[in-house]
Structures are given as C-alpha cells and as structure tokens.
Design an enzyme around this catalytic site. Structure first.
Site, mmCIF file in Angstrom:
data_model
loop_
_atom_site.group_PDB
_atom_site.id
_atom_site.type_symbol
_atom_site.label_atom_id
_atom_site.label_comp_id
_atom_site.label_asym_id
_atom_site.label_seq_id
_atom_site.Cartn_x
_atom_site.Cartn_y
_atom_site.Cartn_z
ATOM 1 N N ASP A 6 0.850 -1.194 0.000
ATOM 2 C CA ASP A 6 0.000 0.000 0.000
ATOM 3 C C ASP A 6 0.883 1.240 0.000
ATOM 4 O OD1 ASP A 6 -1.754 2.067 0.461
ATOM 5 O OD2 ASP A 6 -2.446 1.348 2.408
ATOM 6 N N GLU A 52 30.699 11.266 -1.517
ATOM 7 C CA GLU A 52 31.496 11.350 -0.289
ATOM 8 C C GLU A 52 30.643 11.906 0.851
ATOM 9 O OE1 GLU A 52 34.852 13.807 -1.178
ATOM 10 O OE2 GLU A 52 35.751 12.386 -2.576
ATOM 11 N N GLU A 71 29.469 12.957 4.431
ATOM 12 C CA GLU A 71 30.054 13.245 5.748
ATOM 13 C C GLU A 71 28.939 13.215 6.793
ATOM 14 O OE1 GLU A 71 33.552 16.297 4.142
ATOM 15 O OE2 GLU A 71 31.576 17.070 4.707
ATOM 16 N N GLU A 127 36.833 13.969 10.198
ATOM 17 C CA GLU A 127 36.710 15.147 9.342
ATOM 18 C C GLU A 127 37.046 16.421 10.105
ATOM 19 O OE1 GLU A 127 36.506 16.627 6.643
ATOM 20 O OE2 GLU A 127 36.296 15.014 5.184
ATOM 21 N N GLU A 132 34.058 10.689 8.001
ATOM 22 C CA GLU A 132 33.757 10.288 6.633
ATOM 23 C C GLU A 132 34.277 8.880 6.392
ATOM 24 O OE1 GLU A 132 35.098 11.352 2.083
ATOM 25 O OE2 GLU A 132 34.858 13.028 3.471
ATOM 26 N N HIS A 155 30.225 15.668 -1.317
ATOM 27 C CA HIS A 155 30.878 15.948 -2.587
ATOM 28 C C HIS A 155 30.656 14.764 -3.516
ATOM 29 C CE1 HIS A 155 33.841 18.233 0.240
ATOM 30 N NE2 HIS A 155 32.728 18.922 0.047
ATOM 31 N N ARG A 208 39.050 24.551 -3.405
ATOM 32 C CA ARG A 208 37.934 23.868 -2.754
ATOM 33 C C ARG A 208 36.786 24.798 -2.400
ATOM 34 N NH1 ARG A 208 41.749 19.919 -2.015
ATOM 35 N NH2 ARG A 208 40.905 17.835 -1.706
ATOM 36 N N GLU A 252 34.146 16.928 -9.692
ATOM 37 C CA GLU A 252 33.615 16.819 -8.336
ATOM 38 C C GLU A 252 32.704 18.017 -8.086
ATOM 39 O OE1 GLU A 252 35.464 16.239 -3.891
ATOM 40 O OE2 GLU A 252 36.107 17.984 -5.038
ATOM 41 N N ARG A 268 30.730 19.959 -5.508
ATOM 42 C CA ARG A 268 30.932 20.031 -4.062
ATOM 43 C C ARG A 268 29.729 20.574 -3.290
ATOM 44 N NH1 ARG A 268 35.985 19.392 -2.271
ATOM 45 N NH2 ARG A 268 35.782 20.905 -0.571
#
Length: 475
Positions: A55, A134, A136, A217, A225, A274, A344, A363, A365
C-alpha cells in the site's frame, strides 16, 4: 554478488533463509521497508509485470488512498544479509512500479535515476555514468531537541568536543579535545572514533558496498567520513542509502547517535556529500582530453551545464532549510559557482588524478547527504547533458585564492542560492533540463516544490529561535 532472480532464489533455498526484507526510498531519501516470508518471493517478484504488492498511500508525497496499490520490484544485484537483524534476513533494494501498467512509478526516485541513465544512452553521448559520493556525518554521544508554541531547543554533545574541556564528572576528564576546525585528522587519543568507524566501514563491505578508507573530518565534535568507491549512477545511490543505514545502526549499537544533517553545530564546518561524476562510452572515459586540467571539451560543456543550472539544481542536491546554513563563506563551503583544478571553495573541482584518463572526473561540491541520492545524481546528469547538448561555455576557471579576492572581483562570480526558498523559486523558473527525455515529470517537480514550501520553508520561517530572544527580548 548475485546477478539474477534465479541466483537469489537458489541462495534463499540453499541457505534456508526464511525472511526477505525489501527496502525502497521515499521522496525525502529515507529508506522504507517491509519484511516478507520466503514463500511470497518467486521469480515473478523480480519482474515489472509482477513485483511484491504493498500500500503506497501512506508514503509521503506518493499515491492517494483511492489509487494506492503499488508493487516493489527487488533488484537481485543489491542483495545482502542484513547485519542488524537477529533472525538471518536477506535484504534487497527495490524500484516501484504501478501494477496497473507495469511501468516504473513516476514518483519513485530510483526509477527517476534509471530514467536519467536511459536518457543518456538515448542521446548517443555515452552509455554509462559513474558517480563517486562522499557523504560526511557527525557521531554524537547525546542529542535532544523539541519545538512547541512556547518553547524550542536543541542540544548535541560529543565527548571529544572542545566545549567539554572544562567538564568534571565521575568518569574524569582526560583532555585531548578537538578544537573548532581542527579535526582533519589527528590520531588517538584526540580521535576517539577510530574503532567505531572501522566497524562501520567493514560492515558496509559485508553489505556489498565497495569500501576504500575512513577518517575524522574537519569539524570538532565527531565529524567523520567513510570513503567508498565510485559505481554506476543507480548503484552509487544504493550505496549511499546502505552507507547511511550502516552508520546509524552501528552508532546506535554503541550507544551513540549519527546524523547526516548538514549543519548541526554552529560556527564549525558542516557536512557535505561531494559527488564525483564522469561519462563513458564503449568502455572509454569521455571526460579526459587536452583542455584545462586534462579535461575534454565535453567535460567543460558538462561543467557549463552544472554552473548554469546550479541555482535550480540545488533544490534537489541541497533540499533542506539546514543545507543553506552550511553554504556560507568561510567553512570550506562551495558557495562560488565556478570550477577549478585546486580550489575547494569553487563549486566544481577537477581532482588532480594523474595521467590515467580513466580517473578523469568532476567533483560537484555543493550536495549534502540530506538529499535523496537518486534525485541528486539524476539531476546532476541532466544538467551536465544540457551543457553538452547546447555547448554551454563554463567561462574561465577560478584559480585564485578566494580569500584574497576583492569585493569587486568576488561580485563577478555567481553564487549558490542563499536559501531553500530561493533554490525552489529557481527550480520553478528553470527545470526544462530536468524534464528533457522524460527523466523528471513536470508533475514531480511541482509536487516537490509544493511539498518543500508547505512542509519546510513556511513552517520554519514562522518559528522564533533562541538567538532571536538574545537579540530582541529587551527591544
């Protein structure tokens, strides 16, 4: 790993497995499940024309009660023995089909992810997309929170947090606390979570997740991580779901609690997810070339699509009000909609992956793990494909120190949305790249916008916070 329904049925018989737990994801990215006796699982259960009935009317944002009959179709490649159930139980991840038509249900996130891959193939651009997420998270020793008309509060605690350096209790205080932004990555005794992360990582491996590493981290108070390998888009999203399931349950086993909330601690780094992505065709990587940072022109156009559509894309990749408490300058947050080989603070980073063309990837981020991974990866692919199809120029890379840029220079760099409300407004204006190829139905997008505004944006906008009392009580 089993590949076919026949192999699963043989495993059930050979190992005398009595119970099969079928899991599927709701719109919010939360696993739902139902456990069936083995007598209810047969070869037809693995076909869209069959499946296992349930359901769907009580699943948030899904069917109305007058059209609630749905079917789960397990994917045999996702089978693993659930390590948290006392009675041996085989777990499988399912897609959802409408039993009236035998077609994938249009609001099932896993089905949307598969449709995104099918769309890629239909364009002739590529035949496979790899994603490497990735996620965290924080591990806390204690959490409490509540909200009523006359009161609101929250509190989290971690024995390794610097705020506990002055505590005195019966067990003693042995020091070695991690200060703000100093968690990447000291050894024990400052890092108190080595053994629990090891258990999480190895448990994930038993559940079929391809593992790599684990570490503390940046943030104080238990930010961690676990590293997992890339996989094809749909299985990468499956692995994120398994990752979160394992992390939360291992933490609970040890009397702790884990959260993927993007910003649970003020004035320290938040938790992101990321997400690496690349397109292949006929076994060859298409993002390697002779352009900037060893990228192909196709990869640059993919970046152009991500940047152009990021203001609306974030409605899926960063879908919580709390997501935008993380996306603020100064905490390694990717608030600048630009690309760079080594910056970054740019929203798109090109990892320095050496000379191997198979390792060339992008990547993104911005995403965080409050998102539904199936929708996140599907939306990223759709944005990038729009960039490739329309040859969108990503502009010049951002290869400078953001913190040394003047206000005038920074003003020229587009920014990520500052709130969920802003991202949703952008999504309403710009979503054709998502509906192309029938990946995201128009109805799905407007349902998502309404669900988020009515369920999160409006209620939170009306709630007073403790800090407002500090600012305004004596006004």
């Amino acid at each position: 790993m089993a590949e076919t329904a026949q192999e699963i049925l043989k495993m059930i018989e050979d190992q005398n497995i009595e119970l099969i737990d079928l899991k599927f994801v709701d719109l919010y990215g939360i696993w739902q499940h139902c456990t069936f006796h083995k007598s209810l699982i047969e070869e037809e259960s693995f076909l869209n024309s069959g499946g296992v009935a349930f359901d769907g009317s009580s699943i948030r944002g899904w069917k109305a009660i007058n059209s609630s009959d749905m079917a789960m179709v397990p994917d045999p490649t996702t089978a693993w023995m659930d390590p948290f159930m006392e009675v041996p139980t085989l777990s499988m991840v399912c897609t959802i089909v409408d039993p009236r038509t035998g077609q994938m249900y249009e609001r099932d996130p896993r089905s949307i992810a598969q449709k995104a891959v099918d769309y890629l193939i239909s364009t002739g651009i590529g035949d496979k997309v790899f994603c490497g997420p990735e996620p965290e998270f924080f591990i806390f020793d204690h959490v409490r929170y509540g909200q009523e008309g006359h009161t609101g509060y929250y509190a989290v605690d971690s024995s390794e947090g610097a705020w506990n350096s002055g505590n005195s209790d019966a067990s003693g205080n042995l020091g070695f606390k991690i200060s703000k932004k100093r968690g990447y990555f000291p050894t024990a005794p400052s890092d108190m979570l080595q053994d629990i992360r090891t258990e999480m990582l190895l448990t994930m491996a038993k559940c079929g997740v391809p593992i790599e590493k684990h570490h503390h981290e940046v943030a104080a108070g238990g930010q961690c991580e676990l590293g997992i390998r890339y996989s094809d888009l749909v299985h990468a999203a499956d692995y994120v779901m398994t990752y979160k399931y394992v992390v939360k349950n291992v933490a609970r086993k040890h009397g702790k609690t884990a959260t993927f909330m993007p910003k649970p601690i003020h004035d320290d780094n938040g938790s992101g997810m990321h997400s690496h992505i690349s397109i292949w065709k006929d076994g060859q990587p298409l993002f390697a070339g002779d352009q900037y940072a060893g990228l192909s022109q196709m990869a640059l156009h993919f970046i152009g699509g991500l940047i152009r559509h990021a203001p609306s894309l974030l409605a899926f990749t960063n879908p919580s009000v709390n997501s935008y408490k993380r996306l603020v300058p100064g905490f390694e947050a990717p608030v600048n909609l630009a690309y760079s080989a080594g910056n970054r603070s740019a929203s798109i980073r090109i990892p320095l992956s050496g000379s191997n063309p198979k390792a060339k990837r992008l990547e993104f981020r911005c995403p965080d793990a409050s998102s539904n991974p199936y929708l996140t990866f599907a939306a990223m692919l759709c944005a990038g494909l729009d960039g490739i199809k329309n040859q969108i120029d990503p502009g010049e890379p951002l290869d400078v120190d953001i913190y040394e840029m003047s206000k005038e220079e920074l003003a020229k760099v587009p920014k990520a949305p500052a709130s969920l409300a802003e991202a949703l407004a952008n999504l309403e204006r710009d979503h054709e790249f998502l509906t192309a190829g029938g990946v995201f139905p128009e109805d799905f997008i407007y349902n998502w916008i309404a669900m988020k505004i009515e369920g999160e944006v409006k209620p939170i906008s009306k709630l007073p916070t403790p800090y407002e009392f500090e600012l305004y009580y004596d006004c």
